[in-house]
Design a protein around this motif. Structure first.
Motif, PDB file in Angstrom:
ATOM      1  N   HIS A  26       0.865  -1.186   0.000  1.00 39.95           N
ATOM      2  CA  HIS A  26       0.000   0.000   0.000  1.00 39.95           C
ATOM      3  C   HIS A  26       0.897   1.231   0.000  1.00 39.95           C
ATOM      4  O   HIS A  26       1.833   1.322   0.791  1.00 39.95           O
ATOM      5  N   SER A  28       1.018   5.568  -0.265  1.00 38.53           N
ATOM      6  CA  SER A  28       0.346   6.867  -0.201  1.00 38.53           C
ATOM      7  C   SER A  28       1.215   7.891  -0.911  1.00 38.53           C
ATOM      8  O   SER A  28       2.419   7.975  -0.664  1.00 38.53           O
ATOM      9  N   ARG A  30       1.417  12.058  -1.856  1.00 35.68           N
ATOM     10  CA  ARG A  30       0.885  13.410  -1.684  1.00 35.68           C
ATOM     11  C   ARG A  30       0.780  14.051  -3.068  1.00 35.68           C
ATOM     12  O   ARG A  30       1.393  13.591  -4.033  1.00 35.68           O
ATOM     13  N   ASP A  49      -6.633   3.209  -5.579  1.00 38.13           N
ATOM     14  CA  ASP A  49      -7.712   3.013  -4.618  1.00 38.13           C
ATOM     15  C   ASP A  49      -8.484   4.314  -4.432  1.00 38.13           C
ATOM     16  O   ASP A  49      -9.709   4.322  -4.363  1.00 38.13           O
ATOM     17  N   SER A  50      -7.771   5.423  -4.356  1.00 45.96           N
ATOM     18  CA  SER A  50      -8.399   6.742  -4.285  1.00 45.96           C
ATOM     19  C   SER A  50      -7.387   7.774  -4.768  1.00 45.96           C
ATOM     20  O   SER A  50      -6.187   7.541  -4.767  1.00 45.96           O
ATOM     21  N   PRO A  96      -3.857  13.993  -3.220  1.00 41.09           N
ATOM     22  CA  PRO A  96      -3.490  12.867  -2.357  1.00 41.09           C
ATOM     23  C   PRO A  96      -4.069  11.562  -2.923  1.00 41.09           C
ATOM     24  O   PRO A  96      -5.246  11.510  -3.301  1.00 41.09           O
ATOM     25  N   THR A  97      -3.226  10.533  -3.005  1.00 38.33           N
ATOM     26  CA  THR A  97      -3.594   9.307  -3.712  1.00 38.33           C
ATOM     27  C   THR A  97      -3.167   8.074  -2.916  1.00 38.33           C
ATOM     28  O   THR A  97      -2.070   8.048  -2.362  1.00 38.33           O
ATOM     29  N   GLN A  98      -4.048   7.086  -2.895  1.00 35.82           N
ATOM     30  CA  GLN A  98      -3.764   5.792  -2.265  1.00 35.82           C
ATOM     31  C   GLN A  98      -3.665   4.743  -3.361  1.00 35.82           C
ATOM     32  O   GLN A  98      -4.590   4.617  -4.186  1.00 35.82           O
TER      33      GLN A  98
END
Length: 143
Positions: A26, A28, A30, A49-50, A96-98
């Motif tokens: 996973h 993350s 910015r 995911d987002s 911001p991205t996952q």
């Protein structure tokens, strides 16, 4: 999110889902963080995911946006990933991205474990081609 959520209609054996979920990463990002820098070799594919990312190329001192990726899409530079050559593209978070990251060596291992992964990757590539065709058509209509 689990691999079975990505393509809910694709039947994956339980042990394959567990193995996949234990081996993904996973990540993350910015806003303005890079998933891939131009000139680097791509060693992974990610499921958004987002958030959102933009793929661009720098040529003659100008940046050209080639694609935009948002939630529920896969992102990578396939030629760099498969040929292990430096990428002409960069991929950067626009907010911001996952991400759910699948390293290249995991792709190979999954395919050697069970045939279900061939169907999974076929769906991934098919979706990518469909998105690229839509982008090309949209670009042609806009210009």
């Amino acid at each position: 999110m689990s691999v079975s959520d990505i393509f809910p209609d694709l039947e994956l054996p339980g042990q394959e889902i567990i193995f996949f979920n234990q081996n993904i990463v996973h990540m993350s990002l910015r806003e303005n963080d890079y998933f891939l820098n131009q000139g680097s070799v791509c060693r992974q594919i990610a499921f958004v995911d987002s958030g959102a990312l933009s793929a661009s190329i720098r040529y003659d001192g100008h940046d050209y946006r080639l694609a935009r990726y948002s939630a529920n899409q896969f992102v990578t530079v396939y030629t760099s990933l498969f040929l292990q050559e430096k990428s002409d593209w960069s991929i950067q978070a626009t907010e911001p991205t996952q991400l759910i990251v699948i390293p290249a060596n995991l792709i190979t291992e999954l395919c050697s474990r069970h045939n279900c992964w061939l169907c999974f990757w076929f769906r991934v590539f098919n979706n990518h081609v469909h998105e690229m065709e839509r982008s090309i058509l949209a670009f042609g209509v806009a210009h």
